[in-house]
Write a protein that holds these residues in place. Structure first.
Motif, PDB file in Angstrom:
ATOM      1  N   LEU A 301       0.838  -1.209   0.000  1.00 62.83           N
ATOM      2  CA  LEU A 301       0.000   0.000   0.000  1.00 62.83           C
ATOM      3  C   LEU A 301       0.867   1.250   0.000  1.00 62.83           C
ATOM      4  O   LEU A 301       0.589   2.224  -0.712  1.00 62.83           O
ATOM      5  N   LEU A 305       0.938   4.216  -2.866  1.00 65.08           N
ATOM      6  CA  LEU A 305       0.659   5.625  -2.571  1.00 65.08           C
ATOM      7  C   LEU A 305       1.844   6.514  -2.946  1.00 65.08           C
ATOM      8  O   LEU A 305       1.669   7.664  -3.345  1.00 65.08           O
ATOM      9  N   GLY A 310      -2.957   8.494  -4.377  1.00 68.46           N
ATOM     10  CA  GLY A 310      -4.038   7.889  -3.604  1.00 68.46           C
ATOM     11  C   GLY A 310      -4.931   8.913  -2.930  1.00 68.46           C
ATOM     12  O   GLY A 310      -4.675  10.126  -2.930  1.00 68.46           O
ATOM     13  N   ASP A 314      -6.916   6.161   1.763  1.00 63.31           N
ATOM     14  CA  ASP A 314      -5.763   5.263   1.633  1.00 63.31           C
ATOM     15  C   ASP A 314      -4.630   5.693   2.573  1.00 63.31           C
ATOM     16  O   ASP A 314      -3.981   4.848   3.223  1.00 63.31           O
ATOM     17  N   TRP A 315      -4.381   6.975   2.670  1.00 63.00           N
ATOM     18  CA  TRP A 315      -3.305   7.463   3.541  1.00 63.00           C
ATOM     19  C   TRP A 315      -3.651   7.231   5.010  1.00 63.00           C
ATOM     20  O   TRP A 315      -2.774   6.856   5.803  1.00 63.00           O
ATOM     21  N   ARG A 317      -5.526   4.833   6.171  1.00 63.58           N
ATOM     22  CA  ARG A 317      -5.375   3.405   6.408  1.00 63.58           C
ATOM     23  C   ARG A 317      -3.905   3.013   6.537  1.00 63.58           C
ATOM     24  O   ARG A 317      -3.544   2.174   7.375  1.00 63.58           O
TER      25      ARG A 317
END
Length: 367
Positions: A301, A305, A310, A314-315, A317
């Motif tokens: 991930l 990113l 992203g 997403d950041w 998470r």
């Protein structure tokens, strides 16, 4: 506004229909059109007799004079209207015109206020058509229900009524109708699957044990029946059997045609299960392997990113996962990058604030 304009035009047409005959002038004393035509025909006949040699020019003059004498005598005997009679007729016509101009609008408005519905809001034509269709459907259902009340062993009637109940949202009645249809008309895949679907709707969308058994019975009769296959896969998803549900939905999707209307729904389930499948698989691993798999997912991930940017979700998470794993340095670096990326987005910065508080509680200090 358009409705009232139509009403005004209709009222104007009605008034015109009354006033038009009154506006035509009355006949006055003098020869009528029929008498004039008769005289002309007589003179033409005399001229033809002269041309054929039946009458001499002298006899022609005598004959024309005789026709003229008869015409003058007829005119003299025709009654004529006196000035008093003409004045009386004019007054009557004016009175009739006044009545027409005043009474027709008043009577029309009074009748509409009594028999019409001026208080109801305007309804689009499509809505009126839908209301009519719904009314017709309810009337048809009422007639079939009345028939079945007198002939409850008519399996054909129950077979017709069952899917209509489903369309109307009457799932309990549909269960009863499908049960009677199977009992009286015999079992088949469509009826068994229809009964199971009605049971699912009655339970609020949950595939119960009874419904699942009926779906499996339908698949024994017709192994490729899409409706039964869909609900069997949904039952697996609802039970948390992600891998099994994903496999069933993929098989169903592979057998679908291009125009099957249920394909988007199946695609939605597949996408959802694909997101949950890695988590389920990781949860089954031994502790050491599970931690390594989680670290690998988090690293993947972070790499994505770093390359693609992203979304804020997403950041968040990523930072939260790194905090849970105890990788505070990596979490601090990811948080700093996220703050820089979303520095002009107050909403995004607000979502990052709790993560910053979590990191500040440790010995690491944010810049």
């Amino acid at each position: 506004m358009v409705l009232w304009l139509v009403f005004a035009l209709m009222m104007g047409a009605a008034i015109l229909a009354v006033l038009w005959p009154l506006s035509r002038p009355l006949s006055v004393g003098g020869p009528s059109t029929g008498e004039k035509s008769f005289v002309k025909d007589q003179i033409r006949e005399i001229e033809r007799d002269v041309a054929r040699g039946f009458l001499s020019p002298a006899e022609k003059d005598v004959a024309i004079a005789e026709v003229g004498r008869r015409f003058l005598k007829a005119v003299a005997n025709e009654p004529s209207k006196s000035p008093a009679q003409g004045e009386l007729a004019l007054r009557r016509r004016r009175a009739a015109s006044a009545v027409a101009l005043s009474m027709i609008p008043l009577v029309s408005l009074a009748f509409y206020s009594l028999r019409g519905s001026p208080h109801l809001p305007a309804a689009p034509f499509s809505d009126r058509l839908a209301d009519t269709a719904q009314m017709d459907l309810q009337q048809a259902v009422g007639r079939v229900e009345a028939h079945l009340a007198n002939a409850p062993e008519d399996g054909r009637g129950w077979t017709i009524l069952a899917p209509i109940y489903m369309r109307m949202g009457r799932s309990d009645d549909a269960v009863r109708a499908y049960t009677a249809s199977i009992r009286l008309e015999g079992d088949n895949a469509a009826r068994r699957a229809g009964l199971a679907e009605a049971q699912v709707m009655s339970s609020g969308g949950l595939v119960t044990a009874d419904a699942l058994e009926n779906f499996k019975a339908a698949l024994k009769l017709e192994p490729k029946l899409p409706k039964a296959r869909y609900y069997v896969a949904l039952a697996a998803e609802q039970d948390g059997r992600v891998a099994e549900a994903l496999s069933l939905f993929r098989e169903l999707r592979g057998d679908a045609g291009q125009d099957d209307p249920w394909v988007p729904t199946v695609d939605t389930h597949i996408a959802k299960l694909q997101r949950n499948a890695p988590a389920e698989a990781i949860a089954r691993l031994p502790d050491a392997e599970r931690d390594e798999a989680i670290r690998g997912m988090v690293a993947g991930l972070a790499a994505r990113l770093e390359a693609d940017g992203g979304s804020i979700e997403d950041w968040v998470r990523l930072v939260r996962s790194q905090i849970v794993l105890g990788a505070r340095a990596e979490a601090l670096a990811a948080l700093t990058k996220a703050r820089e990326r979303f520095k002009d987005d107050e909403t995004a910065l607000a979502r990052l604030a709790p993560l910053a508080d979590a990191l500040q509680s440790s010995s690491d200090k944010l810049p």
